[in-house]
Scaffold this motif. Structure first.
Motif, short mmCIF file in Angstrom:
data_model
loop_
_atom_site.label_atom_id
_atom_site.label_comp_id
_atom_site.label_asym_id
_atom_site.label_seq_id
_atom_site.Cartn_x
_atom_site.Cartn_y
_atom_site.Cartn_z
N SER A 39 0.82 -1.22 0.00
CA SER A 39 0.00 0.00 0.00
C SER A 39 0.85 1.27 0.00
O SER A 39 0.55 2.23 -0.71
CB SER A 39 -0.96 0.01 1.18
N LYS A 40 1.94 1.27 0.77
CA LYS A 40 2.80 2.45 0.80
C LYS A 40 3.53 2.63 -0.53
O LYS A 40 3.68 3.75 -1.03
CB LYS A 40 3.80 2.35 1.94
N THR A 41 3.96 1.53 -1.13
CA THR A 41 4.67 1.59 -2.41
C THR A 41 3.74 2.09 -3.50
O THR A 41 4.15 2.86 -4.36
CB THR A 41 5.25 0.21 -2.76
N LYS A 42 2.49 1.66 -3.45
CA LYS A 42 1.51 2.11 -4.44
C LYS A 42 1.33 3.62 -4.36
O LYS A 42 1.15 4.29 -5.37
CB LYS A 42 0.17 1.39 -4.21
N LYS A 43 1.45 4.19 -3.18
CA LYS A 43 1.33 5.63 -3.00
C LYS A 43 2.60 6.36 -3.45
O LYS A 43 2.55 7.51 -3.86
CB LYS A 43 1.03 5.97 -1.54
N THR A 44 3.74 5.68 -3.34
CA THR A 44 5.03 6.28 -3.68
C THR A 44 5.24 6.37 -5.19
O THR A 44 5.73 7.37 -5.69
CB THR A 44 6.18 5.46 -3.05
N PRO A 46 3.90 6.27 -9.19
CA PRO A 46 2.70 6.49 -10.00
C PRO A 46 2.41 5.22 -10.81
O PRO A 46 2.65 5.14 -12.01
CB PRO A 46 3.09 7.67 -10.90
N GLU A 49 -2.36 -0.49 -9.17
CA GLU A 49 -2.34 -1.63 -8.26
C GLU A 49 -2.05 -2.93 -9.02
O GLU A 49 -1.26 -3.76 -8.57
CB GLU A 49 -3.68 -1.72 -7.54
#
Length: 165
Positions: A39-44, A46, A49
């Motif tokens: 989840s954090k990597t997905k936010k980091t 662009p 999922e």
């Protein structure tokens, strides 16, 4: 990639392990932070999922990344580099340095966020020197192999030579 009569080309095999728009960045993020969470990597990044999930699954399948699931509530999953994954990081670092220099030659703007997990001073210093003296380093390693020397013995010879000068 594989021909039963000819085997597998090492370049093609390596490329199959690290190809994909995000794999090298994911590997370097894991290396820098010690682990990542989905989840954090997905936010980091662009990144969708679906693509992140696929890239991580491929890195796990290729043995570069280990998926660790903690049976807690809420469920926690972390991705860590395997020893094989750790071993590819120096090669990725060299590709990164080459890319920086080539992009500067071509006047291609470099994303400043790229330096978050790639501190520029590290790459501009020691790795650049490595690339600049690659042929000399290869010659030293060839000498070491020819004389059955390990890395420590080579360093001892170099230090002794420096002391005598």
């Amino acid at each position: 990639m594989t021909d039963s009569n000819q085997g597998t080309n090492p370049y093609l095999y390596a490329l199959s392990c690290i190809s994909g728009k995000w794999k090298m960045s994911i590997l370097n993020h894991i290396n820098y932070y010690g682990f990542i969470r989905f989840s954090k990597t997905k936010k980091t990044f662009p990144i969708s999922e679906k693509v992140l999930s696929q890239q991580l699954k491929e890195l796990v399948a290729d043995g570069l990344v280990e998926r660790i699931q903690y049976n807690e509530i809420p469920l926690r999953v972390e991705y860590h580099l395997t020893e094989t994954g750790k071993n590819i990081i120096p090669a990725l670092d060299l590709i990164y340095v080459w890319s920086i220099h080539r992009m500067r030659e071509l006047d291609i703007e470099i994303d400043p966020d790229a330096f978050v997990v790639h501190p520029e001073d590290k790459y501009e210093g020691s790795l650049k020197k490595f690339l600049d003296h690659y042929d000399d380093i290869c010659a030293v390693m060839e000498y070491a192999n020819d004389h059955d020397l390990d890395g420590k013995e080579v360093l001892d010879i170099i230090k002794a030579h420096e002391s005598s000068n």
